[in-house]
Design an enzyme around this catalytic site. Structure first.
Site, PDB file in Angstrom:
ATOM      1  N   GLU A 140       0.844  -1.205   0.000  1.00 25.79           N
ATOM      2  CA  GLU A 140       0.000   0.000   0.000  1.00 25.79           C
ATOM      3  C   GLU A 140       0.879   1.255   0.000  1.00 25.79           C
ATOM      4  OE1 GLU A 140      -2.771  -0.093   3.214  1.00 25.79           O
ATOM      5  OE2 GLU A 140      -3.965   1.573   2.453  1.00 25.79           O
ATOM      6  N   GLY A 181      -8.806   5.000   7.059  1.00 28.79           N
ATOM      7  CA  GLY A 181      -9.634   4.847   8.241  1.00 28.79           C
ATOM      8  C   GLY A 181      -8.978   3.908   9.256  1.00 28.79           C
ATOM      9  N   ALA A 182      -8.268   2.873   8.744  1.00 30.55           N
ATOM     10  CA  ALA A 182      -7.719   1.866   9.652  1.00 30.55           C
ATOM     11  C   ALA A 182      -6.196   1.794   9.665  1.00 30.55           C
ATOM     12  CB  ALA A 182      -8.291   0.487   9.313  1.00 30.55           C
ATOM     13  N   SER A 183      -5.520   2.329   8.627  1.00 33.82           N
ATOM     14  CA  SER A 183      -4.052   2.351   8.688  1.00 33.82           C
ATOM     15  C   SER A 183      -3.527   3.627   8.047  1.00 33.82           C
ATOM     16  CB  SER A 183      -3.452   1.123   7.985  1.00 33.82           C
ATOM     17  OG  SER A 183      -3.495   1.266   6.586  1.00 33.82           O
ATOM     18  N   THR A 184      -2.250   3.898   8.332  1.00 28.51           N
ATOM     19  CA  THR A 184      -1.604   5.074   7.731  1.00 28.51           C
ATOM     20  C   THR A 184      -0.222   4.663   7.255  1.00 28.51           C
ATOM     21  OG1 THR A 184      -1.115   7.424   8.031  1.00 28.51           O
ATOM     22  CG2 THR A 184      -0.654   6.019   9.917  1.00 28.51           C
ATOM     23  N   GLN A 185       0.221   5.224   6.126  1.00 32.97           N
ATOM     24  CA  GLN A 185       1.502   4.845   5.533  1.00 32.97           C
ATOM     25  C   GLN A 185       2.415   6.055   5.353  1.00 32.97           C
ATOM     26  OE1 GLN A 185      -1.201   2.192   5.437  1.00 32.97           O
ATOM     27  NE2 GLN A 185      -1.565   3.521   3.721  1.00 32.97           N
TER      28      GLN A 185
HETATM   29  N1  CTP Z   1     -14.845  13.679   2.640  1.00 30.19           N
HETATM   30  C1  CTP Z   1     -14.400  12.779   3.523  1.00 30.19           C
HETATM   31  C2  CTP Z   1     -14.201  11.445   3.115  1.00 30.19           C
HETATM   32  C3  CTP Z   1     -13.737  10.537   4.066  1.00 30.19           C
HETATM   33  N2  CTP Z   1     -13.511  10.933   5.321  1.00 30.19           N
HETATM   34  C4  CTP Z   1     -12.994  10.010   6.332  1.00 30.19           C
HETATM   35  O1  CTP Z   1     -11.630   9.774   6.035  1.00 30.19           O
HETATM   36  C5  CTP Z   1     -11.226   8.524   6.551  1.00 30.19           C
HETATM   37  C6  CTP Z   1     -10.351   7.781   5.625  1.00 30.19           C
HETATM   38  O2  CTP Z   1     -10.983   7.610   4.433  1.00 30.19           O
HETATM   39  P1  CTP Z   1     -10.248   6.774   3.312  1.00 30.19           P
HETATM   40  O3  CTP Z   1      -8.929   7.347   3.000  1.00 30.19           O
HETATM   41  O4  CTP Z   1     -11.194   6.595   2.197  1.00 30.19           O
HETATM   42  O5  CTP Z   1     -10.002   5.390   4.129  1.00 30.19           O
HETATM   43  P2  CTP Z   1     -10.146   3.902   3.654  1.00 30.19           P
HETATM   44  O6  CTP Z   1      -9.446   3.762   2.351  1.00 30.19           O
HETATM   45  O7  CTP Z   1     -11.548   3.470   3.686  1.00 30.19           O
HETATM   46  O8  CTP Z   1      -9.359   3.124   4.829  1.00 30.19           O
HETATM   47  P3  CTP Z   1      -8.000   2.263   4.786  1.00 30.19           P
HETATM   48  O9  CTP Z   1      -7.105   2.889   3.773  1.00 30.19           O
HETATM   49  O10 CTP Z   1      -7.436   2.372   6.169  1.00 30.19           O
HETATM   50  O11 CTP Z   1      -8.388   0.873   4.445  1.00 30.19           O
HETATM   51  C7  CTP Z   1     -12.493   7.799   6.962  1.00 30.19           C
HETATM   52  O12 CTP Z   1     -12.534   7.849   8.362  1.00 30.19           O
HETATM   53  C8  CTP Z   1     -13.612   8.624   6.378  1.00 30.19           C
HETATM   54  O13 CTP Z   1     -14.711   8.619   7.228  1.00 30.19           O
HETATM   55  C9  CTP Z   1     -13.709  12.255   5.690  1.00 30.19           C
HETATM   56  O14 CTP Z   1     -13.476  12.610   6.850  1.00 30.19           O
HETATM   57  N3  CTP Z   1     -14.160  13.161   4.785  1.00 30.19           N
HETATM   58 CA    CA Z   2      -7.216   3.833   1.764  1.00 27.99          CA
END
Ligand code: CTP
Ligand code: CA
Length: 479
Positions: A140, A181-185
Site C-alpha cells: 500500500e 480509516g484503519a491504517s496510515t503509511q
Molecule cells: N470527505 C471525507 C471522506 C472521508 N472521510 C474520512 O476519512 C477517513 C479515511 O478515508 P479513506 O482514505 O477513504 O479510508 P479507507 O481507504 O476506507 O481506509 P484504509 O485505507 O485504512 O483501508 C475515513 O474515516 C472517512 O470517514 C472524511 O473525513 N471526509
Molecule cells: Ca485507503
C-alpha cells in the site's frame, strides 16, 4: 463488403479498472492510456471514480454476500465508461486494505468469505477479472509512492538531460503520506543508507534508475481506529462509574453514545473488553484542542527504540528527506479546514490555530454552517485535525520547518492520489525497469539547436571583427 464512410477511426485507447476496497468504503477507478505509449511515464490517467454505496467490504462480516452485491452499481457504471468492444480485454483488479487486514486477523474464514463474495460479482462482469486480494501495508505504501511520483512526472528525465549524464539522476522523488480509516503509511527515499530494518526497506528499478525506499504502514493508526485507541485509553485512565466521559476532541455540546462492545471488537484494542460496570459510553464534547492533543499523545508509545531513530511504537524511521505529498484523509481533513486552498503549504502555526479555533466552536453552530456534510465526517474533523498534527509533528517529527515540505493533495491532474494507479501500473507491467530507448532529441529540436548554435557563432565572429577592425565611422566617438 460495404465500406462504411464518415465513421471516425477508433482511438487506440486501453482501459484498466481498480477497486480500492478500503476500511470505510470502496472506490472504483477507471484508467485509460494510449495503447502505443504504454511504457512512457505519465500517460495513464483516471477517467472515472465511482463511490460504492454503503460500508467498506470488511463491514459486511455479518452478511458476506452483501459485500459482493454492493459493488454491482459501480461495475455497471464501469460498463458505460469503457467502450463495449473493449470490455473483454479490460483488466479488473480489487485490492483490499486495512479493514480486511483487521478482519483476517480477527476471523480468517469470514474474511475469505467476503473475498469470495466480491470475486463472484467481479467474475460475472464482462471485464477481464484478474483477482481480488488483501494487499500488505508495505505494498500500500509502495504503490502510493509510485502513483504520486508517476503523476508528478518525477520518473521522467527531460530529453536534454541525456546530454549531461552527471545531471541525470539529480531529479528527486516525493515522499507519500496516506491516512486511511484503519491504517496510515509513510514512504520516502531517505538520505541515510542503508535502511536499518529489512521490513521497512524496498528496492525498485524504474526507467533505468535504482530507488531505495523506506516505507511503513501503521495498522490501527488510520483515523477511525486511532479514535478507538484514544477512547480505550481515555476509558482506562478515567474513573467513570456510569460511562459518561468528557471528550476534548469533540465540539462543546456534541453528544455521542457508543456500545462498549463495539469499541472492543477488533484486534487494535489489545487489552480486550475489560470488566466495566456499564455497557454504553456517553461522550460529551468540550472542544479543547490542547487537552485533545494530550489524550491523543498517549496512543504513541515513544519509550523504546531499537534503532538509531524511531517514529513511535519502536518502529524505525530515518531522518525525513525531501518533499512529501499527503493524500486521502490527510487531504479530506485539511481541505475541509480550508488549509489547502490558499498558499500551500500553510505554516504549521496557522494550521494549529485553525484546528484549535474549530474545535472550540459549539456543535450546533458547526452543524448549522455545514448542513450538507455527513454528520459522521463533520463531528470528527476536530479530532482528525488534531490527530493529523499529533501524527505528523510528534509521531514522524515534522518540525515547523519540515512542515513546509508537505503538500496536501487530493488529485494530481485528473487522477486521485492513492495506491490504486501504482498497483495497476505494476500488475500490467507498465513501468519498465530500463529506460525505453528514445532519441536524445527529436529532429525538429536538433535542427533548432543547430540553427541557434550557428547564430551564436556568427554573432561572436561579428563582435570580434568589430572589436579589432572597427570601421572608421565608429572609432570617431572614442577620440
Ligand atoms: N470527505 C471525507 C471522506 C472521508 N472521510 C474520512 O476519512 C477517513 C479515511 O478515508 P479513506 O482514505 O477513504 O479510508 P479507507 O481507504 O476506507 O481506509 P484504509 O485505507 O485504512 O483501508 C475515513 O474515516 C472517512 O470517514 C472524511 O473525513 N471526509
Ligand atoms: Ca485507503
Amino acid at each position: 463488403m460495404a465500406v462504411s464512410q464518415n465513421k471516425p477511426l477508433p482511438k487506440n485507447i486501453k482501459y484498466g479498472i481498480v477497486l480500492d476496497a478500503g476500511s470505510s468504503h470502496t472506490n472504483l477507478y477507471v484508467y485509460e492510456w494510449p495503447a502505443e505509449k504504454e511504457n512512457d511515464t505519465g500517460v495513464v490517467h483516471q477517467v472515472e471514480v465511482c463511490k460504492v454505496e454503503g460500508l467498506g467490504i470488511s463491514g459486511y462480516s455479518q452478511d458476506t454476500e452483501k459485500a459482493g452485491l454492493s459493488l454491482q452499481q459501480c461495475m455497471k457504471r464501469a460498463q458505460e465508461v469503457v467502450p463495449e468492444q473493449q470490455h473483454g480485454e479490460t483488466p479488473v483488479y480489487l485490492g483490499a486494505t486495512a479493514g480486511m487486514r483487521l478482519l483476517s486477523l480477527q476471523n480468517r474464514s469470514i474474511a475469505d468469505r467476503v473475498l469470495s463474495a466480491v470475486e463472484k460479482t467481479l467474475h460475472s462482469s464482462p471485464f477481464n477479472f484478474q483477482g481480488a486480494r488483501v494487499i500488505s501495508g508495505q505494498e500500500e505504501g509502495a504503490y502510493g509512492w509510485i502513483t504520486i511520483n508517476y503523476l508528478l512526472g518525477n520518473f521522467k528525465q527531460p530529453g536534454w538531460l541525456n546530454f549531461l549524464p552527471h545531471l541525470r539522476s539529480s531529479r528527486g522523488t516525493s515522499g507519500a503520506l496516506d491516512l486511511g480509516g484503519a491504517s496510515t503509511q509513510i514512504t520516502f527515499v531517505p538520505d541515510q543508507e542503508p535502511i536499518e530494518s529489512q521490513e521497512n526497506s524496498l528496492h525498485f528499478r524504474l526507467y533505468g534508475k535504482n530507488y531505495n525506499v523506506y516505507t511503513h504502514s501503521f495498522l490501527c493508526y488510520g483515523k477511525d481506529q486511532a479514535l478507538r485507541l484514544k477512547l480505550a485509553s481515555d476509558l482506562q485512565a478515567s474513573s467513570t462509574r456510569n460511562g459518561s466521559l468528557l471528550d476534548p476532541c469533540f465540539h462543546p455540546g456534541y453528544l455521542r453514545i457508543m456500545n462498549i462492545s463495539d469499541l472492543y471488537t477488533n484486534p487494535c484494542i489489545a487489552n480486550g473488553e475489560q470488566q466495566l460496570p456499564f455497557t454504553q459510553l456517553h461522550l460529551q464534547g468540550n472542544g479543547d484542542y490542547q487537552r485533545c492533543r494530550t489524550t491523543i499523545q498517549k496512543i504513541f508509545n515513544t519509550s523504546h527504540c531499537p534503532y538509531s531513530s524511531c517514529s513511535f511504537n519502536g518502529i524505525f524511521l530515518p531522518p525525513l528527506q525531501g518533499e512529501f505529498g499527503a493524500f486521502s484523509a490527510f487531504y479530506f481533513v485539511m481541505n475541509f479546514l480550508n488549509l489547502t486552498t490558499e498558499k500551500n503549504p500553510v505554516p504549521l502555526d496557522k494550521v494549529t490555530s485553525t484546528v484549535e479555533r474549530f474545535c472550540s466552536r459549539p456543535w450546533h453552530e458547526v452543524k448549522a454552517e455545514f448542513p450538507k456534510i455527513k454528520e459522521k465526517y463533520l463531528s470528527e474533523y476536530c479530532f482528525s485535525g488534531t490527530y493529523i498534527l499529533s501524527l505528523l509533528e510528534n509521531g514522524y517529527g515534522f518540525t515547523t520547518e519540515k512542515w513546509e515540505s508537505i503538500q496536501f493533495l487530493g488529485k494530481i491532474g485528473s487522477s486521485d492520489a492513492g495506491w490504486t494507479l501504482g498497483y495497476m501500473l505494476n500488475l500490467t507491467n507498465m513501468i519498465p525497469a530500463e529506460k525505453p530507448p528514445t532519441r536524445p532529441l527529436s529532429h525538429a529540436s536538433y535542427v533548432g539547436l543547430m540553427v541557434f548554435c550557428s547564430l551564436v557563432l556568427v554573432a561572436v565572429l561579428l563582435l570580434g571583427w568589430l572589436t579589432f577592425h572597427k570601421p572608421k565611422c565608429l572609432q570617431k566617438g572614442l577620440i
